[in-house]
Design a protein around this motif. Structure first.
Motif, PDB file in Angstrom:
ATOM      1  N   THR A 102       0.829  -1.207   0.000  1.00 36.10           N
ATOM      2  CA  THR A 102       0.000   0.000   0.000  1.00 36.10           C
ATOM      3  C   THR A 102       0.865   1.259   0.000  1.00 36.10           C
ATOM      4  N   SER A 103       1.161   1.794   1.177  1.00 34.89           N
ATOM      5  CA  SER A 103       1.800   3.104   1.268  1.00 34.89           C
ATOM      6  C   SER A 103       3.227   3.121   0.749  1.00 34.89           C
ATOM      7  N   VAL A 104       3.995   2.063   0.965  1.00 34.58           N
ATOM      8  CA  VAL A 104       5.393   2.062   0.509  1.00 34.58           C
ATOM      9  C   VAL A 104       5.445   2.052  -1.014  1.00 34.58           C
ATOM     10  N   THR A 105       4.615   1.230  -1.636  1.00 35.77           N
ATOM     11  CA  THR A 105       4.559   1.211  -3.104  1.00 35.77           C
ATOM     12  C   THR A 105       4.157   2.575  -3.646  1.00 35.77           C
ATOM     13  N   ALA A 106       3.110   3.158  -3.084  1.00 35.13           N
ATOM     14  CA  ALA A 106       2.639   4.460  -3.558  1.00 35.13           C
ATOM     15  C   ALA A 106       3.722   5.525  -3.416  1.00 35.13           C
ATOM     16  N   ARG A 107       4.417   5.493  -2.282  1.00 37.29           N
ATOM     17  CA  ARG A 107       5.470   6.492  -2.062  1.00 37.29           C
ATOM     18  C   ARG A 107       6.630   6.314  -3.034  1.00 37.29           C
ATOM     19  N   ARG A 108       7.094   5.083  -3.222  1.00 33.38           N
ATOM     20  CA  ARG A 108       8.268   4.854  -4.047  1.00 33.38           C
ATOM     21  C   ARG A 108       7.979   5.034  -5.537  1.00 33.38           C
ATOM     22  N   PHE A 109       6.762   4.766  -5.977  1.00 40.32           N
ATOM     23  CA  PHE A 109       6.407   4.978  -7.377  1.00 40.32           C
ATOM     24  C   PHE A 109       5.800   6.365  -7.621  1.00 40.32           C
ATOM     25  N   SER A 110       5.711   7.178  -6.564  1.00 44.04           N
ATOM     26  CA  SER A 110       5.106   8.512  -6.661  1.00 44.04           C
ATOM     27  C   SER A 110       3.667   8.459  -7.155  1.00 44.04           C
ATOM     28  N   PHE A 111       2.942   7.437  -6.694  1.00 46.85           N
ATOM     29  CA  PHE A 111       1.496   7.382  -6.913  1.00 46.85           C
ATOM     30  C   PHE A 111       0.851   8.188  -5.782  1.00 46.85           C
ATOM     31  N   ASN A 112       0.892   9.472  -5.897  1.00 48.66           N
ATOM     32  CA  ASN A 112       0.572  10.342  -4.765  1.00 48.66           C
ATOM     33  C   ASN A 112      -0.912  10.438  -4.452  1.00 48.66           C
ATOM     34  N   ASP A 113      -1.755   9.811  -5.271  1.00 51.93           N
ATOM     35  CA  ASP A 113      -3.194   9.888  -5.045  1.00 51.93           C
ATOM     36  C   ASP A 113      -3.757   8.667  -4.336  1.00 51.93           C
ATOM     37  N   ARG A 114      -2.925   7.682  -3.998  1.00 55.65           N
ATOM     38  CA  ARG A 114      -3.440   6.421  -3.452  1.00 55.65           C
ATOM     39  C   ARG A 114      -2.446   5.822  -2.463  1.00 55.65           C
ATOM     40  N   GLY A 115      -2.808   4.652  -1.917  1.00 57.76           N
ATOM     41  CA  GLY A 115      -1.897   3.937  -1.024  1.00 57.76           C
ATOM     42  C   GLY A 115      -2.095   4.217   0.443  1.00 57.76           C
ATOM     43  N   VAL A 116      -2.837   5.281   0.766  1.00 57.86           N
ATOM     44  CA  VAL A 116      -3.146   5.609   2.156  1.00 57.86           C
ATOM     45  C   VAL A 116      -4.611   6.052   2.238  1.00 57.86           C
ATOM     46  N   VAL A 117      -5.174   5.912   3.429  1.00 60.08           N
ATOM     47  CA  VAL A 117      -6.539   6.375   3.677  1.00 60.08           C
ATOM     48  C   VAL A 117      -6.435   7.746   4.329  1.00 60.08           C
ATOM     49  N   GLU A 118      -6.680   8.767   3.536  1.00 58.17           N
ATOM     50  CA  GLU A 118      -6.467  10.146   3.981  1.00 58.17           C
ATOM     51  C   GLU A 118      -7.378  11.075   3.189  1.00 58.17           C
ATOM     52  N   LYS A 119      -7.825  12.110   3.811  1.00 53.86           N
ATOM     53  CA  LYS A 119      -8.694  13.077   3.138  1.00 53.86           C
ATOM     54  C   LYS A 119      -8.053  13.560   1.849  1.00 53.86           C
ATOM     55  N   GLY A 120      -8.838  13.540   0.752  1.00 51.45           N
ATOM     56  CA  GLY A 120      -8.368  14.021  -0.532  1.00 51.45           C
ATOM     57  C   GLY A 120      -7.747  12.959  -1.413  1.00 51.45           C
ATOM     58  N   ARG A 121      -7.401  11.801  -0.847  1.00 56.53           N
ATOM     59  CA  ARG A 121      -6.838  10.710  -1.656  1.00 56.53           C
ATOM     60  C   ARG A 121      -7.953   9.948  -2.367  1.00 56.53           C
ATOM     61  N   ARG A 122      -7.558   9.142  -3.357  1.00 55.55           N
ATOM     62  CA  ARG A 122      -8.530   8.278  -4.023  1.00 55.55           C
ATOM     63  C   ARG A 122      -9.188   7.354  -3.013  1.00 55.55           C
ATOM     64  N   ALA A 123     -10.470   7.158  -3.196  1.00 55.18           N
ATOM     65  CA  ALA A 123     -11.205   6.250  -2.321  1.00 55.18           C
ATOM     66  C   ALA A 123     -11.078   4.822  -2.851  1.00 55.18           C
ATOM     67  N   ASP A 124      -9.847   4.304  -2.819  1.00 48.89           N
ATOM     68  CA  ASP A 124      -9.553   2.902  -3.120  1.00 48.89           C
ATOM     69  C   ASP A 124      -9.444   2.194  -1.786  1.00 48.89           C
ATOM     70  N   LEU A 125     -10.437   1.378  -1.458  1.00 44.43           N
ATOM     71  CA  LEU A 125     -10.579   0.861  -0.102  1.00 44.43           C
ATOM     72  C   LEU A 125     -10.983  -0.605  -0.114  1.00 44.43           C
ATOM     73  N   VAL A 126     -10.559  -1.317   0.934  1.00 49.71           N
ATOM     74  CA  VAL A 126     -10.900  -2.733   1.087  1.00 49.71           C
ATOM     75  C   VAL A 126     -11.386  -2.957   2.519  1.00 49.71           C
ATOM     76  N   LEU A 127     -12.578  -3.534   2.650  1.00 48.29           N
ATOM     77  CA  LEU A 127     -13.158  -3.848   3.949  1.00 48.29           C
ATOM     78  C   LEU A 127     -13.054  -5.360   4.166  1.00 48.29           C
ATOM     79  N   VAL A 128     -12.371  -5.744   5.249  1.00 45.52           N
ATOM     80  CA  VAL A 128     -12.062  -7.153   5.497  1.00 45.52           C
ATOM     81  C   VAL A 128     -12.704  -7.601   6.802  1.00 45.52           C
ATOM     82  N   LYS A 129     -13.331  -8.766   6.783  1.00 49.33           N
ATOM     83  CA  LYS A 129     -13.854  -9.354   8.013  1.00 49.33           C
ATOM     84  C   LYS A 129     -12.684  -9.761   8.901  1.00 49.33           C
ATOM     85  N   GLY A 130     -12.760  -9.385  10.172  1.00 49.88           N
ATOM     86  CA  GLY A 130     -11.692  -9.753  11.101  1.00 49.88           C
ATOM     87  C   GLY A 130     -10.621  -8.693  11.184  1.00 49.88           C
ATOM     88  N   ASN A 131      -9.411  -9.118  11.533  1.00 48.56           N
ATOM     89  CA  ASN A 131      -8.321  -8.179  11.781  1.00 48.56           C
ATOM     90  C   ASN A 131      -7.051  -8.622  11.050  1.00 48.56           C
TER      91      ASN A 131
END
Length: 436
Positions: free
Chosen positions: A383-412
């Motif tokens: 997620t975040s390391v890939t986005a940072r290293r490839f300069s995909f600055n719109d994704r990879g983290v859940v943060e205001k203003g970023r792309r809403a690319d999200l995964v909801l998983v049962k459990g932890n």
């Protein structure tokens, strides 16, 4: 199209884990509106869809940093779109293609764009992962992967296709980069293969020189493009790193690592994409895991017989000295010295031992079980390391203003990674649009 609110959910935002959070996002803009990590909750917009995330974990959309989306390994009657459909169902919202023909990339990108526009109007579901690509790699006359592709199925049609691939020289490097950039390449892929790790004589095919690779890297960097390189042996890895490339798209399997490889990584601040899935297929190891994830994919997604059989087969092309343990050792050493590790599989439709999507689950599991990563560290690698290293600055983290690319998983899955595939994925959103 209104907002969606996921409340009372455990959140891994790409960096930290928060026990109770509320995340609000919008399918029209495709972005995250707010992230509240307090226990009090956030205000719910009027007409929003509210999802109770109790007992679930919300993650950024996963990124597989090494995939091929061409159809070279697929039967002619196969559904080619599955290379984008199956990963999205696995929570992989972005795939990074590392050598495919521009025509295929342009077609898929048009399909992705059209689907998003249609779903925003129809209130339906998206089915295709997002796609980044190097387009064609920086191949040379007779060099990797031309001979291995032709050895697989040397039809006249395939010979004609391979003939269109680049045959670079130092003199043509600048024109190659300019053409690729204008054609929409997101980064550049080097090919450095001396066959030392393969069941072929060393240097039995033409090998790119350091002069060529350095020329390509300089031209790419001058054009503002990141460069990554294929290498499966220690010698080839050194050439890619000495050329100034930003990262490796494999780790090597022909020998154990020694500490002197670390300064080469450090000099460039280079990263490594291990691709343990395909390397273990090359060495014919981890057969039990291939069978396990093929069975999971079959039970969850009803994959066809060809895809399932392909996932359990193996390439089996290694030189005698090669072992997946060498790869584990190298990744452990890289981690120890602060070299970034990015999750990628080298999976492709029809490539033996792989399945685009489920292979990333297997890859992440190996980081934890064999390479010393914590579960959270493995999730960061996808997620975040890939986005940072490839300069995909719109994704990879859940943060205001970023792309809403999200995964909801049962459990932890931040404590028990297996929840990704055992607990199950309860929801996937790409640009705020529901997929699963």
């Amino acid at each position: 199209m209104g907002a969606t609110v996921i409340k009372s959910v455990r959140l891994f935002d790409g960096n930290e884990v928060y026990p109770t959070s509320t995340v609000t996002f919008d399918g029209e803009s495709g972005t995250i509106i707010s992230v509240d990590t307090s226990s009090s909750g956030a205000d719910v917009p009027q007409d929003a869809e509210v999802i109770d995330g109790s007992g679930h974990t919300l993650l950024p959309g996963l990124i597989d940093a090494h995939v091929h989306v061409h159809a070279l390994h697929l039967p002619h009657d196969a559904d080619h779109s599955q290379v984008l459909r199956m990963p999205l169902r696995c929570g992989v919202t972005t795939i990074c293609d590392m050598h495919s023909d521009p025509e295929t990339i342009h077609k898929f990108r048009a399909d992705i764009k059209d689907e998003v526009a249609h779903v925003r109007k129809s209130n339906g579901k998206v089915t295709l992962s997002d796609l980044k690509s190097s387009l064609y790699g920086a191949t040379i006359e007779g060099g990797w992967p031309k001979p291995i592709v032709l050895a697989h199925d040397p039809t006249e049609e395939l010979k004609a296709i391979v003939k269109t691939w680049p045959s670079l020289t130092p003199e043509t490097a600048t024109d190659f980069i300019a053409s690729h950039k204008s054609d929409g390449a997101d980064y550049i892929k080097l090919m450095q293969e001396n066959c030392c790790s393969l069941a072929l004589p060393t240097n039995s095919i033409p090998v790119a020189s350091l002069e060529l690779q350095t020329s390509v890297v300089k031209a790419a960097h001058d054009a503002g493009l990141l460069v990554v390189g294929h290498a499966t042996s220690r010698e080839s890895t050194e050439i890619v790193l000495k050329s100034g490339a930003n990262g490796l798209t494999h780790t090597f399997i022909d020998q154990s690592p020694t500490e002197d490889i670390v300064p080469l990584y450090k000099e460039n601040n280079a990263f490594v994409i291990p691709t343990l899935v395909i390397l273990s297929s090359l060495t014919n190891e981890l057969q039990d895991l291939r069978e396990k994830f093929a069975e999971i994919a079959s039970s969850k997604f009803g994959i066809d017989d060809f895809t399932k059989q392909n996932m359990v087969e193996y390439l089996g092309m290694k030189a005698p000295q090669c072992s997946i343990e060498h790869a584990y050792e190298t990744i452990r050493m890289c981690r120890k010295h602060g070299v970034d590790v990015i999750a990628g599989t080298d999976s492709a439709g029809g490539l033996k031992g792989s399945g685009v999507g489920p292979s990333l689950w297997m890859e992440l599991g190996l980081y934890v079980s064999e390479c010393g990563m914590s579960v959270v560290e493995a999730l960061k690698a996808a997620t975040s390391v890939t986005a940072r290293r490839f300069s995909f600055n719109d994704r990879g983290v859940v943060e205001k203003g970023r792309r809403a690319d999200l995964v909801l998983v049962k459990g932890n899955p931040t404590e028990r990674l297996e929840d990704l595939w055992e607990g199950g994925i309860a929801g996937v959103w790409k640009q705020g649009l529901r997929a699963v």
